[in-house]
Scaffold this motif. Structure first.
Motif: not given
Length: 304
Positions: A92-106
Motif C-alpha cells: 500500500v503506497f503513500q499517495d492513495p490518489l496517485g496509486s489508482f488509474a484516474p479513469r478506472m472505476r473503483i
C-alpha cells in the motif's frame, strides 16, 4: 520457532550517483515479518525506510544480502517467479490518489490484482468489489465511482482492499497514512489492526511518526542514515528506548508533553544528542530479549 512469513538478512543497497560516486541507502539491514504481527519501521526522511520496502517487494534489487519468503530466497527472482511472489506480498503506497488509474472505476481498480492473475471473471468483478469494500468498512455503492470522487481516507481503504484481494501473507505499507488527516489516520490504523486479527497477516509499516505506530505495532525498528540503530518491542517503548536517536525521535512527539505543554524527561535519561554524536554507530547488540541497540559513537553515551 516458526519460520517468519518474510525476512531480510544483511540487506544493503548502494546507488550510483552522477560523477561516478555512490550512495548507500541501506546498509546491513535485517528484519523479520511474522504472521499476526506488525513491524513498524521508523525514522526521518532519507533514513532508508522506503528503500528497504522496495527491496522486500522486488522493486529494487539489493546490492547484497538476502530476502526470504518463508524459506525461499527471492532477492534474485524475475519474470514468472517474481509474479508468483507478488501474489503473497502486497504493498500500500503513500499517495492513495496517485496509486489508482484516474479513469478506472473503483470496482475494476479494487479487483485489478484478481483480473491480472486471471483469478476472476468479468461478471464477478462488481460482486467481489462490493465484498472487499464491505471488508474495509466502505459502502458497496462506491463501486461505480472514480478515484477523484472519493476522500483520501476512503481511497486508502480501497487501496488496502485491493492489496488484500489475493489474500497475501505479507502486507507492506509505505507511509500509508501520511497523506491523511489525523482522524483518517486513526481509522486506517484501526482497520489494519482488525484485518490483521482476522487474517493473521504479517505487516511491515513504514512511518516517521512514532506516536502513530506505538500502540499498533508489535516491534519497532528504528533506522538512521540507512542503518538500524535500535530494534525493540513496541510495548514500553518510551521507558525502554536506549539509543540517542530513538530518544530524540521520542522527544519530538507531542504526546510526551505534560498537561502544561512541557516536555518530560527524555526516555532513558541523559541530554538530547547532537547530530554529530550519531554519525558512526557500532553493530547491534542484544541488551534484553528482543531488544537490540547499536552502540553509539564515542561521546553519545553508552546506550545502556
Amino acid at each position: 520457532m516458526s519460520t517468519p512469513a518474510m525476512s531480510a538478512e544483511g540487506l544493503t543497497k548502494t546507488f550510483r550517483t552522477p560523477g561516478g560516486g555512490s550512495l548507500t541507502a541501506c546498509e546491513d539491514v535485517s528484519v523479520e515479518l511474522t504472521q499476526g504481527r506488525t513491524v513498524a519501521i521508523v525514522g526521518e526522511s532519507g533514513s532508508g525506510k522506503s528503500t528497504l520496502l522496495r527491496m522486500l517487494t522486488g522493486l529494487e534489487r539489493p546490492t547484497s544480502g538476502r530476502v526470504l519468503l518463508g524459506e525461499q530466497e527471492i532477492q534474485d527472482v524475475r519474470g514468472s517467479l517474481l509474479r508468483e511472489v507478488r501474489r503473497h506480498v502486497q504493498m500500500v503506497f503513500q499517495d492513495p490518489l496517485g496509486s489508482f488509474a484516474p479513469r478506472m472505476r473503483i470496482a475494476e481498480a479494487v479487483c485489478a490484482p484478481l483480473i491480472n492473475y486471471d483469478a476472476i471473471g468479468r461478471r464477478e468483478v462488481v460482486p467481489r468489489a462490493r465484498e472487499m469494500l464491505r471488508l474495509v468498512g466502505l459502502s458497496e455503492h462506491l463501486v461505480t465511482r472514480r478515484p477523484h470522487q472519493l476522500s483520501g481516507g476512503q481511497l486508502q481503504r480501497c487501496a488496502i482492499a485491493r492489496a488484500l484481494t489475493l489474500d497475501p501473507q505479507v502486507l507492506l505499507c509505505d507511509e500509508a497514512t501520511s497523506a491523511l488527516d489525523v482522524s483518517a489516520q486513526a481509522e486506517i490504523m484501526a482497520l489494519l489492526a482488525r484485518l490483521q486479527d482476522e487474517r493473521g497477516i504479517a505487516i511491515g509499516f513504514v512511518c516517521h511518526d512514532l506516536a502513530l505506530v506505538a500502540h499498533f505495532a508489535t516491534t519497532i525498528l528504528v533506522m538512521h542514515r540507512g542503518r538500524v540503530v535500535e530494534q525493540l518491542p513496541a510495548e514500553g517503548l518510551v521507558e525502554r528506548a536506549r539509543h540517542p536517536y530513538t530518544r530524540r525521535l521520542l522527544a519530538s512527539v507531542l504526546d510526551l508533553r505534560d498537561r502544561d505543554g512541557h516536555l518530560g524527561r527524555e526516555p532513558g535519561g541523559g541530554s538530547r544528542p547532537r547530530p554529530q554524536d550519531e554519525a558512526a554507530d557500532g553493530p547491534l547488540v542484544e541488551i534484553a530479549p528482543g531488544h537490540l541497540v547499536a552502540r553509539p559513537a564515542s561521546g553519545a553515551g553508552d546506550g545502556r
